[in-house]
Design a protein around this motif. Structure first.
Motif, PDB file in Angstrom:
ATOM      1  N   HIS A 148      58.337 -10.080  21.742  1.00  8.85           N
ATOM      2  CA  HIS A 148      59.285  -9.692  22.789  1.00  8.85           C
ATOM      3  C   HIS A 148      59.134 -10.609  24.001  1.00  8.85           C
ATOM      4  N   HIS A 149      57.895 -10.856  24.408  1.00 10.92           N
ATOM      5  CA  HIS A 149      57.651 -11.737  25.555  1.00 10.92           C
ATOM      6  C   HIS A 149      58.095 -13.173  25.264  1.00 10.92           C
ATOM      7  N   ARG A 150      57.859 -13.636  24.045  1.00 13.75           N
ATOM      8  CA  ARG A 150      58.275 -15.001  23.713  1.00 13.75           C
ATOM      9  C   ARG A 150      59.785 -15.150  23.853  1.00 13.75           C
ATOM     10  N   GLY A 151      60.522 -14.161  23.347  1.00 12.68           N
ATOM     11  CA  GLY A 151      61.970 -14.202  23.498  1.00 12.68           C
ATOM     12  C   GLY A 151      62.390 -14.098  24.954  1.00 12.68           C
ATOM     13  N   GLY A 152      61.707 -13.221  25.704  1.00 16.47           N
ATOM     14  CA  GLY A 152      62.027 -13.060  27.118  1.00 16.47           C
ATOM     15  C   GLY A 152      61.739 -14.308  27.927  1.00 16.47           C
ATOM     16  N   ILE A 153      60.646 -14.993  27.612  1.00 15.84           N
ATOM     17  CA  ILE A 153      60.307 -16.230  28.320  1.00 15.84           C
ATOM     18  C   ILE A 153      61.373 -17.291  28.078  1.00 15.84           C
TER      19      ILE A 153
END
Length: 245
Positions: free
Chosen positions: A194-199
């Protein structure tokens, strides 16, 4: 009490009152100044809001949805584990992303722009994002499972995963039924993705958005979520696991 002591105390009281009054007036002036600057910024934003199809509006809409799922997953793991480290991380993520979501939706209200669009998510990244072959949530060539695509990234929405990094409905159901170490590992792995996509989305806004406050928020998201990625990798390693490749 002697007259001399009474005069001394009166002097001290007057001096203390003068200092307090000065601090109060300084505080009022500071608040008034800050309020004036904020009002000026709000007026400028209201007079020249971004277009509905701009990167600024698109990022605000999409990241608000993206953040909402992070908050949901964090509440799930909070109730399914007693591990203090994971619960503390989940609380930090939920609190931070709920606050940021409020800011993003507030900007859309200020700009008088819709919070949803018929065009679907991620179209705002198309103008400046490097093209990638369409892939599903696990990195395989994508099939048009829901008929919605992340236009800018080539990402195909499927099983409720609307944007890169978002968990599917199936993954959320599995998270809700797990407990103990199993739910901790599932949460940490899902939140890592989720964080990778958000970044990636936040970097897109930092590059494409025009509203300075929104660009600053996007850069802050990149820094904070990268730090949390490092922490989640450590927590996974402590549990004999690792992020999904």
């Amino acid at each position: 009490m002697t007259a001399k002591k009474r005069r001394g105390r009166r002097v001290e009281w007057v001096a203390g009152s003068a200092v307090a009054l000065a601090l109060l007036l300084a505080g009022v002036a500071t608040v008034a100044s800050a309020g004036g600057e904020a009002d000026g910024a709000d007026r400028a934003a209201a007079q020249q809001p971004p277009a509905a199809d701009s990167a600024d509006a698109g990022f605000a809409r999409d990241m608000a949805v993206h953040h909402q799922q992070a908050v949901e997953m964090s509440f799930i793991v909070r109730d399914r584990t007693k591990d203090e480290e994971v619960r503390r991380l989940a609380y930090d993520i939920a609190n931070t992303q709920a606050n940021q979501r409020g800011m993003l939706l507030g900007w859309l209200d200020l700009w008088e722009l819709p919070k949803t669009t018929a065009a679907g998510p991620m179209g705002w990244m198309a103008a400046g994002h490097e093209g990638h072959p369409a892939k599903d949530h696990e990195g395989h060539p994508a099939k048009d499972m829901d008929g919605m695509a992340g236009m800018g990234t080539g990402y195909r929405a499927h099983d409720g995963s609307l944007m890169p990094g978002m968990a599917t409905r199936t993954e959320l159901d599995r998270l809700r039924t797990a407990s103990g170490r199993a739910v901790e590992i599932r949460y940490l792995r899902l939140m890592t993705e989720h964080h990778r996509g958000g970044i990636d989305m936040a970097r897109g806004c930092a590059r494409l958005c025009t509203v300075k406050a929104e660009k600053r928020l996007a850069r802050g998201m990149v820094e904070a979520q990268q730090s949390e990625l490092d922490e989640m990798a450590r927590l996974l390693a402590a549990r004999g696991s690792a992020p999904r490749s």
